[in-house]
Design a protein around this motif. Structure first.
Motif, PDB file in Angstrom:
ATOM      1  N   THR A 119       0.824  -1.231  -0.053  1.00  0.00           N
ATOM      2  CA  THR A 119       0.087  -0.067  -0.054  1.00  0.00           C
ATOM      3  C   THR A 119       0.712   1.420   0.037  1.00  0.00           C
ATOM      4  O   THR A 119       2.035   1.317   0.361  1.00  0.00           O
ATOM      5  CB  THR A 119      -1.094  -0.035   1.115  1.00  0.00           C
ATOM      6  OG1 THR A 119      -0.038   0.240   2.411  1.00  0.00           O
ATOM      7  CG2 THR A 119      -1.460  -1.348   1.307  1.00  0.00           C
ATOM      8  N   LEU A 120       0.221   2.186  -0.465  1.00  0.00           N
ATOM      9  CA  LEU A 120       1.087   3.660  -0.374  1.00  0.00           C
ATOM     10  C   LEU A 120       1.742   4.269   1.077  1.00  0.00           C
ATOM     11  O   LEU A 120       2.622   4.829   1.167  1.00  0.00           O
ATOM     12  CB  LEU A 120       0.167   4.607  -1.068  1.00  0.00           C
ATOM     13  CG  LEU A 120      -0.063   4.480  -2.407  1.00  0.00           C
ATOM     14  CD1 LEU A 120      -0.891   5.716  -3.219  1.00  0.00           C
ATOM     15  CD2 LEU A 120       1.383   4.670  -3.426  1.00  0.00           C
ATOM     16  N   GLU A 121       0.643   3.552   2.060  1.00  0.00           N
ATOM     17  CA  GLU A 121       0.983   4.003   3.413  1.00  0.00           C
ATOM     18  C   GLU A 121       2.315   3.511   3.924  1.00  0.00           C
ATOM     19  O   GLU A 121       2.996   4.009   4.908  1.00  0.00           O
ATOM     20  CB  GLU A 121      -0.046   3.924   4.181  1.00  0.00           C
ATOM     21  CG  GLU A 121      -1.302   4.421   4.117  1.00  0.00           C
ATOM     22  CD  GLU A 121      -1.834   4.019   2.929  1.00  0.00           C
ATOM     23  OE1 GLU A 121      -3.085   4.823   2.380  1.00  0.00           O
ATOM     24  OE2 GLU A 121      -1.773   3.000   2.285  1.00  0.00           O
ATOM     25  N   ASN A 139       6.898  -3.016   1.993  1.00  0.00           N
ATOM     26  CA  ASN A 139       6.082  -3.459   1.012  1.00  0.00           C
ATOM     27  C   ASN A 139       6.978  -4.798   0.248  1.00  0.00           C
ATOM     28  O   ASN A 139       6.236  -5.373  -0.428  1.00  0.00           O
ATOM     29  CB  ASN A 139       5.979  -2.227  -0.093  1.00  0.00           C
ATOM     30  CG  ASN A 139       4.680  -1.466   0.105  1.00  0.00           C
ATOM     31  OD1 ASN A 139       3.704  -2.026   1.066  1.00  0.00           O
ATOM     32  ND2 ASN A 139       4.765  -0.015  -0.193  1.00  0.00           N
ATOM     33  N   ALA A 140       8.242  -4.519   0.037  1.00  0.00           N
ATOM     34  CA  ALA A 140       9.039  -5.691  -0.527  1.00  0.00           C
ATOM     35  C   ALA A 140       8.909  -6.962   0.225  1.00  0.00           C
ATOM     36  O   ALA A 140       8.774  -8.048  -0.116  1.00  0.00           O
ATOM     37  CB  ALA A 140      10.457  -5.187  -0.574  1.00  0.00           C
ATOM     38  N   ARG A 151       6.492 -12.479   0.987  1.00  0.00           N
ATOM     39  CA  ARG A 151       5.451 -13.194   1.719  1.00  0.00           C
ATOM     40  C   ARG A 151       4.250 -13.619   1.128  1.00  0.00           C
ATOM     41  O   ARG A 151       3.779 -14.885   1.254  1.00  0.00           O
ATOM     42  CB  ARG A 151       4.904 -12.610   3.380  1.00  0.00           C
ATOM     43  CG  ARG A 151       6.265 -12.295   4.129  1.00  0.00           C
ATOM     44  CD  ARG A 151       5.651 -12.103   5.580  1.00  0.00           C
ATOM     45  NE  ARG A 151       4.965 -10.791   5.477  1.00  0.00           N
ATOM     46  CZ  ARG A 151       5.384  -9.734   5.716  1.00  0.00           C
ATOM     47  NH1 ARG A 151       6.644  -9.577   6.037  1.00  0.00           N
ATOM     48  NH2 ARG A 151       4.718  -8.534   5.852  1.00  0.00           N
ATOM     49  N   ALA A 152       3.828 -12.873   0.211  1.00  0.00           N
ATOM     50  CA  ALA A 152       2.560 -13.335  -0.646  1.00  0.00           C
ATOM     51  C   ALA A 152       2.904 -14.292  -1.590  1.00  0.00           C
ATOM     52  O   ALA A 152       2.115 -15.121  -1.963  1.00  0.00           O
ATOM     53  CB  ALA A 152       2.320 -11.898  -1.381  1.00  0.00           C
ATOM     54  N   ARG A 153       4.206 -14.302  -2.082  1.00  0.00           N
ATOM     55  CA  ARG A 153       4.690 -15.177  -3.220  1.00  0.00           C
ATOM     56  C   ARG A 153       4.692 -16.500  -2.463  1.00  0.00           C
ATOM     57  O   ARG A 153       4.181 -17.596  -3.016  1.00  0.00           O
ATOM     58  CB  ARG A 153       6.056 -14.783  -3.868  1.00  0.00           C
ATOM     59  CG  ARG A 153       6.296 -15.766  -4.876  1.00  0.00           C
ATOM     60  CD  ARG A 153       7.788 -15.406  -5.376  1.00  0.00           C
ATOM     61  NE  ARG A 153       7.946 -13.881  -6.028  1.00  0.00           N
ATOM     62  CZ  ARG A 153       8.733 -12.764  -5.604  1.00  0.00           C
ATOM     63  NH1 ARG A 153       9.862 -13.503  -4.979  1.00  0.00           N
ATOM     64  NH2 ARG A 153       8.827 -12.083  -6.297  1.00  0.00           N
ATOM     65  N   LEU A 195      -0.882  -3.931  -8.244  1.00  0.00           N
ATOM     66  CA  LEU A 195      -0.852  -4.736  -9.474  1.00  0.00           C
ATOM     67  C   LEU A 195       0.715  -5.093  -9.989  1.00  0.00           C
ATOM     68  O   LEU A 195       0.890  -6.070 -10.436  1.00  0.00           O
ATOM     69  CB  LEU A 195      -1.480  -3.892 -10.712  1.00  0.00           C
ATOM     70  CG  LEU A 195      -3.029  -3.758 -10.392  1.00  0.00           C
ATOM     71  CD1 LEU A 195      -3.688  -3.165 -11.630  1.00  0.00           C
ATOM     72  CD2 LEU A 195      -3.719  -5.388 -10.387  1.00  0.00           C
ATOM     73  N   GLU A 196       1.582  -4.065  -9.930  1.00  0.00           N
ATOM     74  CA  GLU A 196       2.949  -4.259  -9.921  1.00  0.00           C
ATOM     75  C   GLU A 196       3.392  -5.449  -9.187  1.00  0.00           C
ATOM     76  O   GLU A 196       4.241  -6.371  -9.467  1.00  0.00           O
ATOM     77  CB  GLU A 196       3.770  -2.925  -9.713  1.00  0.00           C
ATOM     78  CG  GLU A 196       3.567  -1.920 -10.536  1.00  0.00           C
ATOM     79  CD  GLU A 196       4.316  -0.656 -10.432  1.00  0.00           C
ATOM     80  OE1 GLU A 196       4.682  -0.652  -9.367  1.00  0.00           O
ATOM     81  OE2 GLU A 196       4.591   0.132 -11.168  1.00  0.00           O
TER      82      GLU A 196
END
Length: 237
Positions: free
Chosen positions: A58-60, A66-67, A72-74, A114-115
């Protein structure tokens, strides 16, 4: 080395029957797996077996945070890949949450998320599908659901300035195309969405609607005006 799964992606959007579609996937999971699909969907709104929980950038957040989310999501998504040739993912929050709706913002972190998904997915989607409804209808539906648990201003005061400031659906569609590069991309008008079986059959090339069982439960229905007014009277006390 095993070839990456062919990805079929349902991106919501919010308040377009996403939870009901995920319940359809849940109830027909055995059939879909037998037909060669690994499945990933969340269980937050009533699909009992859903385990997908993608925490995206997120932008926050700072760049490092974020990295870490991407890594973790992968790893998280890999848990759903068991070697079947295809992977079906349904997740409306891929675009972002609804917190910005009351400010008239439609997915402010969209590009960033999306990136990230481009890095998380095992391959570019073979087919991506999104259901869209006019923003005024979307906002009203979200407002009514929010009003069941939070005190809110009257709709007339809440909706007009934010609609005028809202981002456009065309930007969401363009960003999905630019960032995820699906081989095929289907945009469905909410008014012509049809039932859940028909919608999923539009996404999956080898599945017919009548091969699946339609859920009998309807999820996330808005209450009547009378009930909503009573809830708001109590919340404003």
């Amino acid at each position: 080395m095993q070839a990456p799964s062919a990805v079929f992606l349902h991106l919501g959007a919010h308040r377009t029957g996403t939870s009901s579609l995920q319940l359809l996937i849940d109830e027909n999971a055995g059939f879909l797996r037998d037909r060669g699909y690994d499945l990933a969907w969340p269980g937050r709104d009533g699909a009992p077996s859903g385990k997908l929980s993608l925490k995206l950038p997120t932008l926050e957040l700072a760049d490092k945070a974020n990295a870490d989310r991407i890594l973790r999501a992968r790893r998280h998504l890999r848990r759903f890949q068991t070697g079947r040739p295809s992977l079906l993912i349904s997740e409306e929050n891929m675009l972002g949450g609804m917190r910005g709706f009351h400010r008239g913002r439609l997915y402010p972190s969209l590009t960033l998320r999306l990136e990230a998904m481009r890095q998380i997915l095992p391959s570019a989607p073979v087919h991506a599908l999104i259901v869209l409804r006019p923003f005024d209808q979307l906002f009203q539906s979200w407002y009514r659901m929010r009003a069941t648990v939070h005190p809110v201003p009257p709709l007339r005061e809440a909706i007009l300035p934010h609609l005028l400031a809202s981002d456009r659906w065309s930007d969401v569609v363009a960003q999905v195309q630019a960032q995820l590069k699906p081989v095929r991309f289907t945009v469905v008008d909410y008014a012509s969405r049809g039932d859940n079986r028909s919608l999923l059959a539009r996404l999956l090339p080898d599945i017919a609607a009548d091969e699946m069982t339609e859920p009998q439960v309807r999820l996330n229905q808005s209450p009547s005006d009378t009930v909503l007014l009573d809830i708001q009277r109590r919340l404003h006390l």
